[in-house]
Design a protein around this motif. Structure first.
Motif, PDB file in Angstrom:
ATOM      1  N   GLN A  91       0.789  -1.206   0.001  1.00 52.09           N
ATOM      2  CA  GLN A  91      -0.026   0.216   0.158  1.00 52.09           C
ATOM      3  C   GLN A  91       0.864   1.340  -0.143  1.00 52.09           C
ATOM      4  O   GLN A  91       1.736   1.324   0.879  1.00 52.09           O
ATOM      5  CB  GLN A  91      -0.825  -0.071   1.270  1.00 52.09           C
ATOM      6  N   VAL A  92       0.814   2.160  -0.878  1.00 52.41           N
ATOM      7  CA  VAL A  92       1.477   3.185  -1.131  1.00 52.41           C
ATOM      8  C   VAL A  92       0.644   4.456  -1.330  1.00 52.41           C
ATOM      9  O   VAL A  92      -0.566   4.259  -1.935  1.00 52.41           O
ATOM     10  CB  VAL A  92       2.531   3.137  -2.350  1.00 52.41           C
ATOM     11  N   LYS A  93       1.051   5.600  -0.645  1.00 51.49           N
ATOM     12  CA  LYS A  93       0.058   6.991  -0.848  1.00 51.49           C
ATOM     13  C   LYS A  93       0.628   7.445  -1.868  1.00 51.49           C
ATOM     14  O   LYS A  93       1.714   7.905  -2.167  1.00 51.49           O
ATOM     15  CB  LYS A  93       0.205   7.630   0.464  1.00 51.49           C
ATOM     16  N   THR A  94      -0.249   7.774  -3.004  1.00 50.55           N
ATOM     17  CA  THR A  94       0.175   8.701  -4.055  1.00 50.55           C
ATOM     18  C   THR A  94      -0.851   9.872  -4.027  1.00 50.55           C
ATOM     19  O   THR A  94      -1.785  10.360  -3.745  1.00 50.55           O
ATOM     20  CB  THR A  94      -0.509   8.044  -5.422  1.00 50.55           C
ATOM     21  N   TRP A  95       0.100  11.017  -4.368  1.00 46.75           N
ATOM     22  CA  TRP A  95      -0.609  12.284  -4.647  1.00 46.75           C
ATOM     23  C   TRP A  95      -0.851  12.693  -6.131  1.00 46.75           C
ATOM     24  O   TRP A  95      -0.016  12.672  -6.819  1.00 46.75           O
ATOM     25  CB  TRP A  95       0.354  13.388  -3.978  1.00 46.75           C
ATOM     26  N   ASP A  96      -2.072  13.004  -6.286  1.00 47.69           N
ATOM     27  CA  ASP A  96      -2.509  13.649  -7.835  1.00 47.69           C
ATOM     28  C   ASP A  96      -2.425  15.127  -7.860  1.00 47.69           C
ATOM     29  O   ASP A  96      -1.980  15.408  -9.102  1.00 47.69           O
ATOM     30  CB  ASP A  96      -3.810  13.271  -8.094  1.00 47.69           C
ATOM     31  N   THR A  97      -2.242  15.912  -7.049  1.00 51.00           N
ATOM     32  CA  THR A  97      -2.298  17.417  -6.917  1.00 51.00           C
ATOM     33  C   THR A  97      -1.294  17.758  -5.792  1.00 51.00           C
ATOM     34  O   THR A  97      -1.249  17.143  -4.874  1.00 51.00           O
ATOM     35  CB  THR A  97      -3.595  18.029  -6.912  1.00 51.00           C
ATOM     36  N   ASP A  98      -1.000  18.922  -6.241  1.00 50.24           N
ATOM     37  CA  ASP A  98      -0.114  19.592  -5.097  1.00 50.24           C
ATOM     38  C   ASP A  98      -1.058  20.642  -4.538  1.00 50.24           C
ATOM     39  O   ASP A  98      -1.880  21.414  -5.021  1.00 50.24           O
ATOM     40  CB  ASP A  98       1.042  20.277  -5.986  1.00 50.24           C
TER      41      ASP A  98
END
Length: 102
Positions: A91-98
């Protein structure tokens, strides 16, 4: 009151159960199951002292043994919580926006 022989406030079952409730409440402020693991350990010691019998008498007579049982069950509780409710493998946290983007 002598902490070495267990005579004192720490040999009372309700003190351990009160500490367990307090640590459980504090877990809300510090997530990560650390305080909840300590709450499980305190609850186990409190229940063992409340039930009594030979194990409760032996536990109530030694402050060092109470701390050892508390530490062991705290660790077991924490490991159990991490395995059942912790981060899953892969499980990895990914960021789509800044946050600074419009």
């Amino acid at each position: 009151m002598d902490l070495v022989t267990g005579d004192g406030i720490w040999s009372l079952w309700w003190v351990w159960l009160a500490a367990a409730v307090g640590l459980g409440i504090l877990e809300i402020l510090a997530p990560g199951f650390i305080l909840l693991g300590f709450a499980i350990g305190a609850a186990v010691v409190g229940v063992l002292l409340a039930v009594g019998g030979p194990l409760g008498a032996m536990l109530g007579g030694s402050f060092a043994l109470m701390l050892a049982v508390f530490a062991v069950f705290s660790l077991i509780g924490w490991i159990g919580l991490r395995r059942t409710m912790g981060v899953r493998k892969g499980q990895v946290k990914t960021w789509d926006t800044d946050i600074n983007e419009d």
